[in-house]
Structure formats: structure tokens, C-alpha cells
Design an enzyme around this catalytic site. Structure first.
Site, mmCIF file in Angstrom:
data_model
loop_
_atom_site.group_PDB
_atom_site.id
_atom_site.type_symbol
_atom_site.label_atom_id
_atom_site.label_comp_id
_atom_site.label_asym_id
_atom_site.label_seq_id
_atom_site.Cartn_x
_atom_site.Cartn_y
_atom_site.Cartn_z
ATOM 1 N NE ARG A 44 -6.763 78.716 99.365
ATOM 2 C CZ ARG A 44 -7.587 78.959 100.404
ATOM 3 N NH1 ARG A 44 -8.357 78.013 100.870
ATOM 4 N NH2 ARG A 44 -7.631 80.156 100.941
ATOM 5 C CG HIS A 48 -3.192 78.047 102.838
ATOM 6 N ND1 HIS A 48 -4.450 78.192 103.337
ATOM 7 C CD2 HIS A 48 -3.055 79.031 101.922
ATOM 8 C CE1 HIS A 48 -5.064 79.218 102.749
ATOM 9 N NE2 HIS A 48 -4.236 79.729 101.868
ATOM 10 C CD1 TRP A 187 -9.619 85.322 91.193
ATOM 11 C CD2 TRP A 187 -9.583 83.140 91.671
ATOM 12 N NE1 TRP A 187 -9.553 85.187 92.564
ATOM 13 C CE2 TRP A 187 -9.519 83.856 92.884
ATOM 14 C CE3 TRP A 187 -9.569 81.737 91.734
ATOM 15 C CZ2 TRP A 187 -9.446 83.240 94.145
ATOM 16 C CZ3 TRP A 187 -9.504 81.121 92.978
ATOM 17 C CH2 TRP A 187 -9.442 81.866 94.160
HETATM 18 FE FE1 DDH Z 1 -5.422 81.933 97.120
HETATM 19 N N1 DDH Z 1 -7.371 81.836 97.757
HETATM 20 N N2 DDH Z 1 -5.166 83.668 98.136
HETATM 21 N N3 DDH Z 1 -3.453 81.927 96.599
HETATM 22 N N4 DDH Z 1 -5.701 80.145 96.209
HETATM 23 C C1 DDH Z 1 -8.296 80.886 97.431
HETATM 24 C C2 DDH Z 1 -8.108 79.815 96.580
HETATM 25 C C3 DDH Z 1 -6.885 79.502 95.988
HETATM 26 C C4 DDH Z 1 -6.121 84.341 98.848
HETATM 27 C C5 DDH Z 1 -7.388 83.867 99.170
HETATM 28 C C6 DDH Z 1 -7.962 82.736 98.605
HETATM 29 C C7 DDH Z 1 -2.551 82.893 96.899
HETATM 30 C C8 DDH Z 1 -2.849 84.130 97.472
HETATM 31 C C9 DDH Z 1 -4.055 84.477 98.053
HETATM 32 C C10 DDH Z 1 -4.723 79.463 95.492
HETATM 33 C C11 DDH Z 1 -3.370 79.742 95.476
HETATM 34 C C12 DDH Z 1 -2.777 80.888 96.005
HETATM 35 C C13 DDH Z 1 -9.528 81.172 98.103
HETATM 36 C C14 DDH Z 1 -10.807 80.331 98.012
HETATM 37 C C15 DDH Z 1 -9.331 82.317 98.822
HETATM 38 C C16 DDH Z 1 -10.355 83.037 99.691
HETATM 39 C C17 DDH Z 1 -10.751 79.131 98.974
HETATM 40 C C18 DDH Z 1 -11.983 78.280 98.876
HETATM 41 O O1 DDH Z 1 -13.086 78.810 99.105
HETATM 42 O O2 DDH Z 1 -11.856 77.071 98.581
HETATM 43 C C19 DDH Z 1 -5.618 85.637 99.238
HETATM 44 C C20 DDH Z 1 -6.378 86.650 100.068
HETATM 45 C C21 DDH Z 1 -4.344 85.735 98.722
HETATM 46 C C22 DDH Z 1 -3.441 86.916 98.781
HETATM 47 O O3 DDH Z 1 -2.357 86.886 98.133
HETATM 48 C C23 DDH Z 1 -3.712 88.056 99.369
HETATM 49 C C24 DDH Z 1 -1.217 82.454 96.557
HETATM 50 C C25 DDH Z 1 0.052 83.270 96.798
HETATM 51 C C26 DDH Z 1 -1.352 81.203 95.997
HETATM 52 C C27 DDH Z 1 -0.289 80.279 95.484
HETATM 53 O O4 DDH Z 1 -0.523 79.149 95.204
HETATM 54 C C28 DDH Z 1 1.098 80.738 95.294
HETATM 55 C C29 DDH Z 1 -5.342 78.366 94.772
HETATM 56 C C30 DDH Z 1 -4.619 77.407 93.826
HETATM 57 C C31 DDH Z 1 -6.703 78.389 95.080
HETATM 58 C C32 DDH Z 1 -7.804 77.458 94.551
HETATM 59 C C33 DDH Z 1 -8.099 76.366 95.524
HETATM 60 C C34 DDH Z 1 -9.217 75.462 95.069
HETATM 61 O O5 DDH Z 1 -9.658 74.644 95.897
HETATM 62 O O6 DDH Z 1 -9.639 75.518 93.917
#
Ligand code: DDH
Length: 288
Positions: A44, A48, A187
Site C-alpha cells: 500500500r 500510495h 477482503w
Molecule cells: Fe486499497 N485500500 N484502495 N488498493 N489497499 C485499503 C487497503 C489496501 C482503496 C481504499 C483502501 C488499491 C485501490 C484502492 C491495498 C492496495 C491497493 C484501505 C484500508 C482502503 C480504505 C486502509 C486501512 O484502513 O488500513 C480504494 C478506494 C481503491 C480504489 O481503487 C478505488 C490499489 C490499486 C492497490 C494496489 O496495491 C495496486 C492494500 C495492499 C491494502 C491493505 C493494507 C493493509 O494495511 O493491510
């Protein structure tokens, strides 16, 4: 024989592989975090860092590692990512020659590969930039929104519908934390192994609104232990998005191929490489 003059240290493939190995080892050693791995939060962080890219102005992206600084580090979307940055600090001390921005991306790649995902090729070239390069808030997706928002955010980076769905499959990994995003839960049932389960569950399970005081999210009817964000549900509600979700649910190899291509593109957005595309490296995983 005359000794060769020593120039500045120019790291090679082997040196970056050593950094990969150190991150992989630390992932294995520190298995008492969350669901047993820092892998998801490392991914993540890399996402980001990259996902702030704006194709029109060429600003944002993984070059710069500007999330180190308060304005960007404090953006709501980045809540909790300090855990990932702190995890990497000893690695940065061990290999001071690597930039934070290359290290964050290399670590995202390491996380994917060590969680049994596909190989993601890498090339170095990111340099750290100062606080003045921080991006404005609001460039990362908002989970409460709809398909129009998803297309606006990822379209701004230069992605098409197919790539948006492929990237979303990263949510097979990790979880939501109430003290970070406010949402709660994982998820999938295997949040530290990359699979196409995100698409399978989206398509095959029944989902309902979770009844709670937190932000609007879905839970699976059967076990109530899994979650989907409103933006996740758009992936099966939108006809074009759904077509790709069905392809990925049916064939994990197709998902891995298209996910790897899209992640490679994401991680390279806006980076002024001096190394050409055919000179990317692929790191050996700890289990190769
Ligand atoms: Fe995500 N993400 N993401 N995400 N994401 C969260 C956690 C993780 C959105 C929202 C959230 C991608 C796209 C989107 C990962 C990878 C990727 C969380 C929770 C939210 C909210 C955070 C928390 O509470 O700790 C949304 C909205 C989108 C969108 O596409 C619209 C993408 C593209 C990726 C990627 O990696 C390519 C991952 C991994 C996590 C888990 C993190 C954790 O600490 O566990």
C-alpha cells in the site's frame, strides 16, 4: 600492476537483490503484525507513493518519496502507512545508497512476490525530493465513491478500465483498520497470499450493507467476516468493469499477467529513468 582508481559506488543488480533479500527476510522475521505480515502495508505504501501521479502536469508519482513529509504523510488516505515507512528505516540504514523512493517501490515488489504473486520487473532511477514536491490532498481514491470517481482518479494517472480492475485485485491482500481508514476487516480469507479470490468472492458471495456505526461498507452474508468497500462493489456493478472481473475470477494466470503489467506501469509513473525499458531486472524470490 597499477590499482584501478575507485570511482563513486555504482550499485548493480546484485546490490538491489541484496536489498530485496533483506526486505524479504524482515518480512519473514516480523510475522506478529496484523494477519502475520507487513507485506500488504508495504504494497500500500508503494501504491500510495505512485498513485498521486497526474499525467497532465507530470507531477506526483513514486519519484521523490514526498510522503516522508508532513503535508503528504498526513493526508487521510495515507493514515497508517507510517508502519510501513518505519519497517523500512533499518533497511535504508543498512543500504544508505538506495533512495527512499526506489526502496519503497522495490519493497512493494518484494511484498507482491513474497506473498506468492507474479514477478514485477524493476529499474532504479528514482531520487528523493524535498517537501516542496508534496502533492495536494485528494489525488488518491475515496472508498465511499462510485465508478465515476474511480475512472476520474485512475484516468488521471493514464489507466483504462481493464487496468483499473486488474489493480483492484490487490485487495485480495491486507485489511481495513478502524483506526486508519475507519473501515474494518479483510477482503479475503487469505490476506497474505495474492490470488484472484477478490474477484471470485465479489462475484460469488452475497453481499449486504454492514449494520454498524462506521462508514458504509459491505459484509458477506454467509460469514459476515469479509468486507467490500463501496468502490469494490462498483467493480461488479459496472458492466465493463464486471467483464474484466469475470475474466480474472476464471483464470488466475490471466489475472497475474495483467496485474503485473498494470503494477509495473503504476510504479514507473512520472519517473525520469536513465535506464531503458529493456534493462529492467527481475528479483529472485526467497522461495525460488
Ligand atoms: Fe486499497 N485500500 N484502495 N488498493 N489497499 C485499503 C487497503 C489496501 C482503496 C481504499 C483502501 C488499491 C485501490 C484502492 C491495498 C492496495 C491497493 C484501505 C484500508 C482502503 C480504505 C486502509 C486501512 O484502513 O488500513 C480504494 C478506494 C481503491 C480504489 O481503487 C478505488 C490499489 C490499486 C492497490 C494496489 O496495491 C495496486 C492494500 C495492499 C491494502 C491493505 C493494507 C493493509 O494495511 O493491510
Amino acid at each position: 600492476q597499477e590499482a584501478k582508481a575507485k570511482g563513486p559506488f555504482v550499485p548493480k543488480y546484485e546490490d538491489y537483490q541484496k536489498v530485496y533479500d533483506a526486505v524479504a527476510k524482515k518480512l519473514q522475521d516480523e510475522d506478529d503484525y496484523d494477519d502475520g505480515s507487513y507485506g500488504p502495508v508495504l504494497l500500500r505504501l508503494a501504491w500510495h507513493a505512485s498513485g498521486t501521479y497526474d499525467a497532465e502536469t507530470g507531477t506526483g508519482g513514486s519519484n521523490g518519496a514526498t510522503m516522508r513529509f508532513a503535508p503528504e504523510g498526513d493526508h487521510g488516505a495515507n493514515a497508517g502507512l507510517k508502519a510501513a515507512r518505519d519497517f523500512l528505516e533499518p533497511i535504508k540504514e543498512q543500504f544508505p545508497w538506495i533512495s527512499y523512493s526506489d526502496l519503497w517501490i522495490l519493497s512493494g515488489i518484494c511484498a507482491i512476490q513474497e506473498m506468492q504473486g507474479p514477478k514485477i520487473p524493476f529499474r532504479p532511477g528514482r531520487t528523493d525530493r524535498d517537501v516542496s514536491f508534496c502533492t495536494p490532498d485528494g489525488r488518491l481514491p475515496d472508498a465511499s465513491k462510485d465508478r465515476k470517481h474511480i475512472r476520474a482518479i485512475f484516468g488521471r494517472m493514464g489507466f483504462d478500465d481493464r487496468e483499473m480492475v486488474a489493480l483492484s485485485g490487490a485487495h485480495a491482500l491486507g485489511r481495513c483498520h478502524t483506526d486508519r481508514s475507519g473501515y474494518d476487516g479483510p477482503w479475503t480469507f487469505s490476506p497474505t497470499t495474492l490470488t484472484n479470490d477478490y474477484y471470485k468472492l465479489l462475484l460469488e458471495e452475497k453481499w449486504q450493507w454492514k449494520k454498524w456505526n462506521g462508514p458504509k461498507q459491505y459484509e458477506d452474508v454467509k460469514t459476515k467476516s469479509l468486507m467490500m468497500l463501496p468502490t469494490d462493489m462498483e467493480i461488479v456493478k459496472d458492466k465493463t468493469f464486471r467483464k474484466h472481473a469475470e475474466r480474472y475470477a476464471k483464470d488466475n494466470d490471466v489475472f497475474f499477467k495483467e496485474f503485473a503489467d498494470a503494477v509495473l506501469k503504476l510504479f514507473e509513473l512520472g519517473v525520469p529513468f536513465t535506464v531503458s525499458e529493456d534493462q529492467r531486472w527481475t528479483f529472485k524470490s526467497s522461495f525460488d
